[in-house]
Design a protein around this motif. Structure first.
Motif, PDB file in Angstrom:
ATOM      1  N   ASP A  92      10.227  -2.265 -11.669  1.00  0.00           N
ATOM      2  CA  ASP A  92      10.159  -3.575 -11.033  1.00  0.00           C
ATOM      3  C   ASP A  92      11.478  -3.938 -10.362  1.00  0.00           C
ATOM      4  O   ASP A  92      11.628  -5.062  -9.869  1.00  0.00           O
TER       5      ASP A  92
ATOM      6  N   GLY B 100       7.377   2.979  -1.825  1.00  0.00           N
ATOM      7  CA  GLY B 100       7.420   4.215  -2.582  1.00  0.00           C
ATOM      8  C   GLY B 100       8.352   5.246  -1.984  1.00  0.00           C
ATOM      9  O   GLY B 100       8.904   5.073  -0.891  1.00  0.00           O
TER      10      GLY B 100
ATOM     11  N   VAL C 260       1.207  -2.151 -13.683  1.00  0.00           N
ATOM     12  CA  VAL C 260       0.871  -0.724 -13.653  1.00  0.00           C
ATOM     13  C   VAL C 260      -0.187  -0.423 -14.712  1.00  0.00           C
ATOM     14  O   VAL C 260      -0.041  -0.781 -15.883  1.00  0.00           O
TER      15      VAL C 260
ATOM     16  N   SER D  42       8.205   0.968  -6.433  1.00  0.00           N
ATOM     17  CA  SER D  42       8.693  -0.303  -6.947  1.00  0.00           C
ATOM     18  C   SER D  42       7.606  -1.353  -6.756  1.00  0.00           C
ATOM     19  O   SER D  42       7.009  -1.445  -5.678  1.00  0.00           O
ATOM     20  N   THR D  43       7.375  -2.155  -7.788  1.00  0.00           N
ATOM     21  CA  THR D  43       6.381  -3.220  -7.702  1.00  0.00           C
ATOM     22  C   THR D  43       7.002  -4.547  -7.258  1.00  0.00           C
ATOM     23  O   THR D  43       6.297  -5.555  -7.166  1.00  0.00           O
TER      24      THR D  43
ATOM     25  N   ALA E 230       7.852   4.409 -12.053  1.00  0.00           N
ATOM     26  CA  ALA E 230       7.552   3.029 -11.670  1.00  0.00           C
ATOM     27  C   ALA E 230       8.695   2.131 -12.119  1.00  0.00           C
ATOM     28  O   ALA E 230       9.276   2.344 -13.183  1.00  0.00           O
TER      29      ALA E 230
ATOM     30  N   PRO F 119      -0.728   1.546  -9.210  1.00  0.00           N
ATOM     31  CA  PRO F 119       0.601   0.937  -9.123  1.00  0.00           C
ATOM     32  C   PRO F 119       0.596  -0.588  -9.133  1.00  0.00           C
ATOM     33  O   PRO F 119       1.572  -1.198  -9.549  1.00  0.00           O
TER      34      PRO F 119
END
Length: 383
Positions: free
Chosen positions: A260, A78, A36, A298-299, A258, A66
């Motif tokens: 992970d 998202g 991010v 979420s990444t 945000a 993102p």
């Protein structure tokens, strides 16, 4: 208030405030979530009487990427939540339908949403010429708050070069807060607000996930302000009786979450709902004219734009394991708003309107009341 505006500004945690049970990430910022990036473009120009189209100008734009510069090709999952809809985040409708984020997220003033959206399209088309032909068209995610008490908002001074500057300057690590980017002309509880951010790192037993929040904070009345649960706003309102303030709750707050943690869209939207609890901790009651809009992603899982496969696989956290994230996002939101207040400096804008800084010495005095061990939360790293 003049002396408080000359104080060295520090973040809320440095004032000794008890700001939750979970520990922050290394930068205590949304950028603690790997990949991010955040950038700002700040526009401060002119002073004195408002002349629409000329100034004074107190505005800007903030960019959140993102997944670095690759979110168009590798989309992230998202979601979002609207507590009170007296505001706008363009692109949210499609996000809620598809559950995917494919553009950077931009924050600016109300009347610059169109210009910022147009500039983001240009930025993306330069990098992906197949948009609109080889690829679907897209709708950039652009959130807004009203900075018209300090800024010549009708002059629409945010231009494409400012959007490009925010996008080009986006980076990881520490994030500038207060009077920067989209938060330049924003006010929180009659004090200077703006951009703020915070993060939390869950203990390994709870997944070890990182979560961060960034806010563009622009809501509320001074008398309602609460800091670490204490009604410091009532104290300050009595002390500053007669201070000129804006007369309508046209404020608002945009929050970006945000993480992970591997979440589906419905889980991210549920997480975004808990942001509202953090906003409430600082004194908001989501007034009639205020917009509380939250977007999250979420990444952990990337959804490729191009694939010959029919199915893609993702990891998903069990719903029953979400509670630590709910508490973390509430803590992050509260601290992000307080960081915006603590890092902002007093600002004079259109027609001589002045928004003073939060007096940090007053906050330190209040923090001293909370230093008894019986009142201090225990960090949860050992749980």
């Amino acid at each position: 208030m003049g002396s408080s505006d000359r104080q060295e500004r520090v973040r809320a945690r440095e004032l000794g405030l008890p700001l939750g049970r979970y520990r922050p990430g290394p930068h205590n910022a949304i950028t603690d979530v790997e990949g991010v990036l955040v950038g700002h473009a700040t526009i401060v120009r002119g002073s004195g009487r408002l002349v629409p189209g000329r100034g004074p100008v107190r505005t800007g734009v903030t960019a959140i990427l993102p997944a670095g510069g690759g979110v168009f090709d590798e989309r992230v999952v998202g979601g979002g939540f609207v507590l009170n809809g007296a505001g706008e985040l363009s692109g949210l409708t499609q996000l809620m339908e598809w559950g995917l984020i494919e553009t950077p997220i931009l924050l600016t003033n109300t009347l610059s949403v169109g210009a910022v959206s147009d500039a983001v399209v240009n930025w993306l088309v330069e990098r992906h010429p197949g948009i609109g032909a080889e690829h679907d068209v897209l709708i950039p995610l652009v959130g807004e708050c009203d900075d018209s008490w300090l800024n010549d908002v009708a002059g629409r001074h945010v231009r494409q070069e400012h959007v490009f500057e925010a996008l080009r300057s986006a980076k990881g690590g520490p994030v500038a807060e207060g009077n920067v980017g989209g938060g330049t002309g924003m006010i929180t509880c009659d004090l200077k607000g703006g951009i703020g951010t915070a993060s939390r790192k869950l203990p390994e037993k709870q997944g070890g996930y990182t979560l961060g929040v960034l806010v563009m904070s622009n809501f509320g009345r001074l008398a309602d302000l609460r800091v670490a649960g204490l009604p410091i706003g009532e104290h300050l309102a009595r002390k500053l009786r007669g201070m000129a303030v804006r007369r309508s709750l046209y404020g608002s707050i945009i929050a970006v979450v945000a993480t992970d943690a591997p979440l589906q869209t419905h889980q991210i939207s549920r997480l975004c709902k808990r942001v509202a609890l953090g906003i409430g901790r600082v004194g908001s009651y989501a007034a009639h004219g205020s917009g509380e809009i939250v977007i999250g992603f979420s990444t952990a899982n990337r959804v490729p734009r191009r694939s010959r496969k029919m199915v893609y696989r993702i990891k998903v956290l069990l719903d029953t394991r979400m509670d630590p994230l709910y508490q973390a996002v509430m803590e992050c939101t509260e601290e992000a708003i307080l960081n915006a207040l603590c890092m902002a400096t007093g600002m004079e804008g259109a027609n001589g309107n002045f928004s003073p800084a939060l007096p940090l010495d007053e906050v330190r005095d209040y923090a001293a009341l909370l230093r008894k061990p019986i009142l201090r939360p225990t960090p949860r790293d050992e749980e």
